[in-house]
Design a protein around this motif. Structure first.
Motif, short mmCIF file in Angstrom:
data_model
loop_
_atom_site.label_atom_id
_atom_site.label_comp_id
_atom_site.label_asym_id
_atom_site.label_seq_id
_atom_site.Cartn_x
_atom_site.Cartn_y
_atom_site.Cartn_z
N MET A 17 0.76 -1.20 0.03
CA MET A 17 -0.15 0.04 -0.16
C MET A 17 0.87 1.37 -0.16
O MET A 17 0.62 2.39 -0.57
CB MET A 17 -0.99 0.05 1.27
CG MET A 17 -2.05 -1.00 1.32
SD MET A 17 -3.14 -0.86 -0.16
CE MET A 17 -4.46 0.00 0.86
N SER A 50 -3.19 4.37 -5.19
CA SER A 50 -4.57 4.51 -5.69
C SER A 50 -5.40 4.03 -4.74
O SER A 50 -6.27 4.76 -4.64
CB SER A 50 -4.49 3.82 -7.37
OG SER A 50 -3.65 4.38 -7.89
N ALA A 51 -5.21 3.00 -4.21
CA ALA A 51 -6.22 2.26 -3.29
C ALA A 51 -6.50 3.26 -2.24
O ALA A 51 -7.37 3.58 -1.67
CB ALA A 51 -5.83 1.14 -2.72
N LEU A 52 -5.24 3.63 -1.58
CA LEU A 52 -5.34 4.62 -0.21
C LEU A 52 -6.04 5.91 -0.76
O LEU A 52 -6.99 6.39 0.02
CB LEU A 52 -4.00 4.88 0.13
CG LEU A 52 -3.22 3.74 1.04
CD1 LEU A 52 -1.64 3.96 1.33
CD2 LEU A 52 -4.08 3.52 2.22
N ASP A 53 -5.69 6.51 -2.06
CA ASP A 53 -6.42 7.64 -2.62
C ASP A 53 -7.91 7.53 -2.47
O ASP A 53 -8.77 8.36 -2.11
CB ASP A 53 -5.78 8.22 -3.89
CG ASP A 53 -4.47 8.54 -3.69
OD1 ASP A 53 -4.01 8.90 -2.49
OD2 ASP A 53 -3.93 8.64 -4.76
N GLY A 54 -8.17 6.26 -3.08
CA GLY A 54 -9.71 5.90 -3.14
C GLY A 54 -10.29 5.80 -1.75
O GLY A 54 -11.41 6.65 -1.39
N VAL A 55 -9.67 5.19 -0.78
CA VAL A 55 -10.14 5.34 0.68
C VAL A 55 -10.30 6.66 0.98
O VAL A 55 -11.24 6.93 1.92
CB VAL A 55 -9.42 4.39 1.34
CG1 VAL A 55 -9.66 4.43 3.15
CG2 VAL A 55 -9.47 2.86 1.13
N ARG A 56 -9.37 7.57 0.84
CA ARG A 56 -9.47 9.06 1.44
C ARG A 56 -10.72 9.45 0.70
O ARG A 56 -11.14 10.67 1.33
CB ARG A 56 -8.22 9.56 1.06
CG ARG A 56 -7.07 9.18 1.93
CD ARG A 56 -5.72 9.91 1.90
NE ARG A 56 -4.56 9.52 2.56
CZ ARG A 56 -3.70 8.83 2.01
NH1 ARG A 56 -3.39 8.82 0.86
NH2 ARG A 56 -2.63 7.98 3.03
N GLU A 57 -10.73 9.37 -0.53
CA GLU A 57 -12.04 10.15 -1.17
C GLU A 57 -13.19 9.89 -0.62
O GLU A 57 -13.99 10.61 -0.17
CB GLU A 57 -11.93 9.98 -2.66
CG GLU A 57 -10.91 10.44 -3.38
CD GLU A 57 -10.93 9.94 -4.92
OE1 GLU A 57 -11.95 9.70 -5.42
OE2 GLU A 57 -9.64 10.29 -5.51
N VAL A 58 -13.53 8.40 -0.29
CA VAL A 58 -14.76 8.01 0.29
C VAL A 58 -14.49 8.67 1.87
O VAL A 58 -15.95 9.11 2.04
CB VAL A 58 -14.71 6.39 0.18
CG1 VAL A 58 -15.73 5.93 1.25
CG2 VAL A 58 -14.71 5.99 -1.06
N ARG A 59 -13.78 8.61 2.59
CA ARG A 59 -13.69 9.22 3.73
C ARG A 59 -14.16 10.67 3.90
O ARG A 59 -14.98 11.05 4.56
CB ARG A 59 -12.34 9.18 4.30
CG ARG A 59 -12.21 9.64 5.89
CD ARG A 59 -10.90 9.84 6.29
NE ARG A 59 -10.30 10.92 5.52
CZ ARG A 59 -9.13 11.06 5.29
NH1 ARG A 59 -8.28 10.13 5.85
NH2 ARG A 59 -8.55 12.11 4.64
N ASP A 60 -13.61 11.49 2.92
CA ASP A 60 -14.00 12.88 2.57
C ASP A 60 -15.45 13.05 2.24
O ASP A 60 -16.01 13.94 2.70
CB ASP A 60 -12.93 13.50 1.76
CG ASP A 60 -11.41 13.53 2.21
OD1 ASP A 60 -11.30 13.45 3.45
OD2 ASP A 60 -10.49 13.69 1.32
#
Length: 181
Positions: free
Chosen positions: A54, A62-72
């Motif tokens: 990761m 990219s996976a971490l960025d996706g998780v951050r986007e969902v969190r935001d």
């Protein structure tokens, strides 16, 4: 003319992490004695491999960025204009933010599959994957034990080398693990 497959580069970090994590996973019985300690060590190997993947691979970031986007997005839902919370429950408001009905919704779209059918299909897939994984783990362990009985040094590490090379090759062939230009 260059095709997308020709322009893809193999992510060497993904290949190395997958191969080395697999090697370490299967080599544990050669290094750690008690069964409980092997389980803890394997958990550490898996956690380390996932964390490293990761942190340093393009696919992991990219996976971490996706998780951050969902969190935001979830935080934005709780921001101004969100329904007030009263005694732990969301208070009903007069406006309807449901975009799936009314103008521009899913009118005329194919119906969603029955949740029960999806649940059964997902459950069956998980069971099949678990059975295959357990069978493969037992095979690998037995192979190492047979080699130990024959007097080979570090038999489980040898199994790990073979399976690590296979995992690294599979990762190298995976188009999703390629470095994108």
């Amino acid at each position: 003319m260059e095709t997308p497959a020709d322009s893809r580069r193999i992510d060497a970090r993904s290949v190395a992490i997958t191969g080395l994590t697999t090697l370490a996973w299967y080599a544990v019985p050669d290094v750690v004695g008690p069964r409980w300690a092997r389980a803890l060590t394997k958990a550490g190997v898996l956690a380390g491999g996932v964390a490293l993947g990761m942190a340093v691979t393009q696919e992991g970031r990219s996976a971490l960025d996706g998780v951050r986007e969902v969190r935001d997005e979830l935080r934005d839902l709780e921001g101004p204009g969100a329904a007030p919370v009263v005694d732990g429950a969301v208070e009903d408001t007069e406006r309807d933010d449901n975009v799936l009905v009314g103008d521009g919704g899913l009118d005329g779209a194919d119906p969603l599959p029955d949740p029960a059918v999806v649940g059964v299909a997902v459950g069956a897939a998980v069971v099949v994957a678990a059975v295959v994984a357990v069978a493969a783990e037992k095979w690998a362990y037995r192979r190492g034990e047979r080699w130990r009985e024959r007097g080979l040094v570090l038999p489980h590490t040898r199994v790990g080398l073979l399976l690590g090379a296979a995992a690294a090759a599979a990762t190298a062939l995976d188009p999703a693990a390629a470095v994108r230009p």
